[in-house]
Design an enzyme around this catalytic site. Sequence first.
Site, PDB file in Angstrom:
ATOM      1  N   HIS A   1       0.861  -1.195   0.000  1.00  0.00           N
ATOM      2  CA  HIS A   1       0.000   0.000   0.000  1.00  0.00           C
ATOM      3  C   HIS A   1       0.887   1.231   0.000  1.00  0.00           C
ATOM      4  CE1 HIS A   1       1.352  -0.395   4.089  1.00  0.00           C
ATOM      5  NE2 HIS A   1       1.179   0.917   4.179  1.00  0.00           N
TER       6      HIS A   1
ATOM      7  N   HIS B   1       5.737   6.247  -0.948  1.00  0.00           N
ATOM      8  CA  HIS B   1       6.448   4.989  -1.185  1.00  0.00           C
ATOM      9  C   HIS B   1       5.595   3.808  -0.770  1.00  0.00           C
ATOM     10  CE1 HIS B   1       7.167   5.657   3.099  1.00  0.00           C
ATOM     11  NE2 HIS B   1       7.366   4.353   3.198  1.00  0.00           N
TER      12      HIS B   1
HETATM   13  P1  2AM Z   1       6.518   2.311   6.175  1.00  0.00           P
HETATM   14  O1  2AM Z   1       5.931   1.337   5.218  1.00  0.00           O
HETATM   15  O2  2AM Z   1       7.449   3.283   5.558  1.00  0.00           O
HETATM   16  O3  2AM Z   1       7.079   1.636   7.404  1.00  0.00           O
HETATM   17  C1  2AM Z   1       1.434   1.219   8.568  1.00  0.00           C
HETATM   18  O4  2AM Z   1       2.366   0.989   9.564  1.00  0.00           O
HETATM   19  C2  2AM Z   1       1.934   2.249   7.594  1.00  0.00           C
HETATM   20  O5  2AM Z   1       2.191   3.456   8.277  1.00  0.00           O
HETATM   21  C3  2AM Z   1       3.227   1.891   6.880  1.00  0.00           C
HETATM   22  O6  2AM Z   1       3.101   2.254   5.525  1.00  0.00           O
HETATM   23  C4  2AM Z   1       4.284   2.681   7.553  1.00  0.00           C
HETATM   24  O7  2AM Z   1       5.280   3.179   6.693  1.00  0.00           O
HETATM   25  C5  2AM Z   1       3.506   3.880   8.048  1.00  0.00           C
HETATM   26  N1  2AM Z   1       4.088   4.386   9.301  1.00  0.00           N
HETATM   27  C6  2AM Z   1       4.323   3.697  10.425  1.00  0.00           C
HETATM   28  N2  2AM Z   1       4.832   4.500  11.387  1.00  0.00           N
HETATM   29  C7  2AM Z   1       4.926   5.723  10.834  1.00  0.00           C
HETATM   30  C8  2AM Z   1       5.371   6.987  11.306  1.00  0.00           C
HETATM   31  N3  2AM Z   1       5.814   7.161  12.563  1.00  0.00           N
HETATM   32  N4  2AM Z   1       5.323   8.034  10.469  1.00  0.00           N
HETATM   33  C9  2AM Z   1       4.881   7.882   9.201  1.00  0.00           C
HETATM   34  N5  2AM Z   1       4.440   6.715   8.703  1.00  0.00           N
HETATM   35  C10 2AM Z   1       4.465   5.645   9.496  1.00  0.00           C
END
Ligand code: 2AM
Length: 179
Positions: free
Chosen positions: A43, A125
């Site tokens: 996603h 991303h």
């Molecule tokens: P990531 O894929 O770059 O880890 C569910 O966890 C989604 O939220 C993931 O896409 C994750 O990104 C994102 N996510 C988790 N913690 C986050 C944070 N502190 N700030 C921004 N995005 C976050």
Amino acid sequence: MAESRRLFFALTLPSEVQQQIIHWRAAEFPADAGRPVAAANLHLTLAFLGDVSEEKCRALSRLAGRIRQPGFNLKLDDAGQWLRSSVVWMGPRQAPRGLLQLANMLRSQAARSGCYQSPLPFHPHITLYRNAIRPVALPAPGFSWQFRVEEFSLYQSIFEQGRTRYQTLERWPLTNKEE
Ligand code: 2AM
């Protein structure tokens, strides 16, 4: 204590694109690149909300439902690795204006509702691998998936039996029209 849930707004990838990406990933990345994200979990996060109470969730959902903007085309033609967060990702070389507008709106609604938002600029991303602790050889440029984005969703992140899965709680169409 009131119940809270770990939530985020995101774009869902069409399931055929999820499948094509995992086949490409298996062919193009080394087997020890990291922990591959399951196809159904691929996603693009628009705004991370963190642990949110039921009341705040309802308020954020109402605000999201007021967003009026048309859909847009998304082209995934870039990949990279962030060693700090140990992820390998793919995304658009050039983010479409509609994507930036939608993410900015959701991020500012979240910030105004009291959800912490990172001061770092939004970098759209799709995480392909987690725990990618060593530098990974990235695929040669030239790959590309393009699809139309016509909706966005509110997701809950659920960790059970040692796995994370994402459950869609609500979806909204991208349209300029009033219902
Ligand atoms: P990531 O894929 O770059 O880890 C569910 O966890 C989604 O939220 C993931 O896409 C994750 O990104 C994102 N996510 C988790 N913690 C986050 C944070 N502190 N700030 C921004 N995005 C976050």
